[in-house]
Scaffold this active site. Structure first.
Site, mmCIF file in Angstrom:
data_model
loop_
_atom_site.group_PDB
_atom_site.id
_atom_site.type_symbol
_atom_site.label_atom_id
_atom_site.label_comp_id
_atom_site.label_asym_id
_atom_site.label_seq_id
_atom_site.Cartn_x
_atom_site.Cartn_y
_atom_site.Cartn_z
ATOM 1 N N GLY B 49 0.921 -1.159 0.082
ATOM 2 C CA GLY B 49 0.157 0.122 0.028
ATOM 3 C C GLY B 49 0.979 1.223 -0.056
ATOM 4 O O GLY B 49 2.123 1.248 0.167
ATOM 5 N N CYS B 50 0.506 2.532 -0.252
ATOM 6 C CA CYS B 50 1.486 3.582 -0.202
ATOM 7 C C CYS B 50 1.655 4.007 1.271
ATOM 8 O O CYS B 50 2.431 4.721 1.304
ATOM 9 C CB CYS B 50 0.901 4.642 -1.159
ATOM 10 S SG CYS B 50 -0.476 5.568 -0.693
ATOM 11 N N GLN B 51 0.798 3.508 2.253
ATOM 12 C CA GLN B 51 0.949 4.025 3.485
ATOM 13 C C GLN B 51 1.598 3.044 4.565
ATOM 14 O O GLN B 51 2.461 3.112 5.266
ATOM 15 C CB GLN B 51 -0.567 4.369 4.223
ATOM 16 C CG GLN B 51 -0.912 5.814 3.390
ATOM 17 C CD GLN B 51 -2.340 5.947 3.905
ATOM 18 O OE1 GLN B 51 -3.022 5.072 4.593
ATOM 19 N NE2 GLN B 51 -3.115 6.970 3.453
#
Lengths: 405, 135
Positions: B49-51
């Site tokens: 995920g980008c987080q």
């Protein structure tokens, strides 16, 4: 004249809303800024009063839409001190603007040529050049940063040479807030004959940008980070370069003459603007610029400085918090990690307290690897944020720290 | 804390009346999630995920599917524990029949599993369902 913050905030309808029953504290301004009523009104006015396609209609609405749309171009040209309105190309945003330049360069670069970017690039100013180099056989070089997030200017200078055809670098780092000395860096790059693009996505809303004073060849920025709508941005470039620049998209609007065998391209700015443009976006962006320019920009800058100063002081005093990026010249961004906690967890708990920040790699994965962190939590400030909101951030962080311990 | 059932989780979360208790419960679930060995956290098992990142390891045990999951973020681990309560050691038919969106809705956590959240949770659910379909 000082800044009347209450009056300024009152112009942004969204700032009065609540999240989970708590007042919204919007500290994700590096991702996108909120919109003042003047911008919302401009969009509504366009659609309710004069929606029509531009440039080609033989009727009153089309004339009026075209006039507002082309006036918007004048507003941008004036705002960034372009030499002429022909130098302002509408794009969908900073990313498309950089793509126009990188794709054009890909056709002109050859094996042995060099392109220089920095270690603090957003992917939009890295992947574009990486791909242009892969297509053309040119070499991509990366100017390193110091541990504090400042560009290593000496290393940057050493990487410049007679093979350097293009230098592309950010005005302000989106992940760290570092303000680059773009005028000096541009002069160094121009001295070896390179073309220079400044990625102004994060710089445009914080200072008075004068593209002629900077001395660069291209400056790219987005409307939505400047209190305007999403889906609209600008590529500014020197007219002498743009008038022969390889065309980007082809189709309507950008042609002069078309036969089944071949086509000739129109003149600037249309030759780089194929298809029906984002008319409302352009008008909205101009409204944002007009709104922004009537502020006392010295007072605005002083307020922004006070915000980042206060945030930095509280962060330094906060036990167990590490600031990521300690450049001497920073604007708008406080990137940090809570020791022992993942940034995503910090973001979750702040969100539940009504505080909007961004967590993650900030579209800068190589930079995160360079800094040795999986990502950061990033609070980014705009002109309408208050010192109370800075305090709210740290109160919420205390809560996050105790819950995650 | 051993892994509770979906019914127990719905009851437990309904019992709390403030968000702090609810989040603390999810954090505690995350801490109780059996750890995945570092050598199992391979690139092929990674859902980025980008987080935050999530790893998924699966194996079939007869009719049932057994999973190991892990995230680098503790609250995502807690959310994964909620997902595991629904899917762990269940048959492919049970997995496909389970209304995961309804479940997260009843927990008042649907915004954490929405496609707009870059936490990898939605991708893990899709992967588990795809595995069940192939099973």
């Amino acid at each position: 004249m000082s800044l009347d913050l209450a009056a300024l905030r009152a112009q942004f309808p969204i700032l009065s809303r609540q999240v989970d029953g708590k007042p919204l504290v919007y500290l994700d301004n590096a991702a996108t800024t909120q919109k003042p009523q003047a911008v919302i009104d401009a969009l509504v006015s366009y659609y309710t009063e004069c929606n029509a396609n531009v440039h080609r209609g033989a009727h009153a609405l089309a004339d009026e839409a075209t006039r507002r749309y082309e006036q918007a171009r004048d507003t941008v040209a004036h705002f960034i001190h372009a030499a002429s309105r022909q130098e302002v190309i509408w794009t969908s945003g900073t990313t498309e603007a950089i793509n126009i330049v990188a794709n054009g360069m890909a056709q002109r670069l050859k094996a042995g040529d060099q392109v220089l970017v920095t270690e603090m690039e957003h992917h939009a100013n890295l992947v574009t050049w990486q791909q242009a180099c892969l297509r053309s056989g040119a070499e991509l070089h990366i100017a390193p940063i110091h541990d504090n997030g400042e560009l290593d200017v000496e290393a940057f200078a050493r990487l410049l040479n007679q093979q350097t055809r293009f230098v592309s670098l950010p005005h302000v780092s989106n992940a760290l807030g570092t303000v680059n000395p773009i005028k000096d860096l541009t002069a160094m790059a121009k001295a070896v004959g390179a073309l220079v693009l400044i990625d102004g996505a994060q710089g445009i809303a914080h200072g008075q940008v004068d593209v002629q004073d900077i001395g660069c060849d291209f400056y790219a920025f987005s409307g939505h980070k400047l209190f305007g709508p999403t889906g609209i941005g600008v590529l500014w470039g020197r007219e002498a370069l743009l008038e022969n620049w390889p065309v980007w998209q082809t189709g309507g609007e950008m042609i002069a003459k078309v036969t089944y065998e071949c086509s000739t391209w129109g003149s600037l700015p249309n030759r780089l603007e194929a298809g029906t443009p984002n008319i409302a976006g352009a008008i909205g962006m101009a409204a944002a610029i007009t709104w922004f320019m009537q502020l006392d920009l010295n007072a605005v800058q002083a307020h922004e400085y006070a915000l980042i100063q206060a945030a930095t002081e509280q962060a330094e005093a906060f036990n167990g918090l590490t600031i990521i990026g300690n450049a001497k010249n920073k604007v708008g961004v406080l990137s940090f990690i809570l020791d022992g906690s993942h940034p995503a967890d910090v973001g979750f708990i702040l969100d539940r307290q009504g505080i909007a920040i961004r967590t993650g790699d900030h579209c800068a994965q190589p930079l995160m690897r360079r800094l040795g962190v999986p990502g950061t939590a990033r609070a980014s400030f705009s002109i309408y944020n208050s010192l109370d909101e800075v305090n709210a951030l740290f109160t919420a962080l205390k809560k996050a720290q105790s819950m995650l311990a | 804390m051993s892994l509770p059932t979906t019914e127990e989780i719905i009851d437990d979360l309904a019992f709390f009346d403030d968000w702090e208790q609810r989040y603390q419960y999810i954090i505690d679930l995350g801490k109780a999630l059996p750890a995945m060995s570092e050598t199992d956290k391979t690139e092929e098992r990674l859902v980025r995920g980008c987080q935050s990142s999530v790893w998924l390891k699966s194996q079939s045990q007869g009719e049932q599917l057994h999973f190991e999951v892990a995230s680098d973020a503790i609250i995502v681990n807690g959310l994964l524990a909620l997902v595991m309560a629904a899917y762990q050691d269940k048959s492919a038919a049970q997995i496909l029949a389970f209304d995961i969106d309804g479940y997260f809705h009843s927990l008042d956590l649907e915004r954490h599993i929405s496609p707009t959240r870059g936490n990898g949770l939605r991708a893990i659910v899709a992967k588990i369902r795809a595995l069940a379909e192939q099973h």
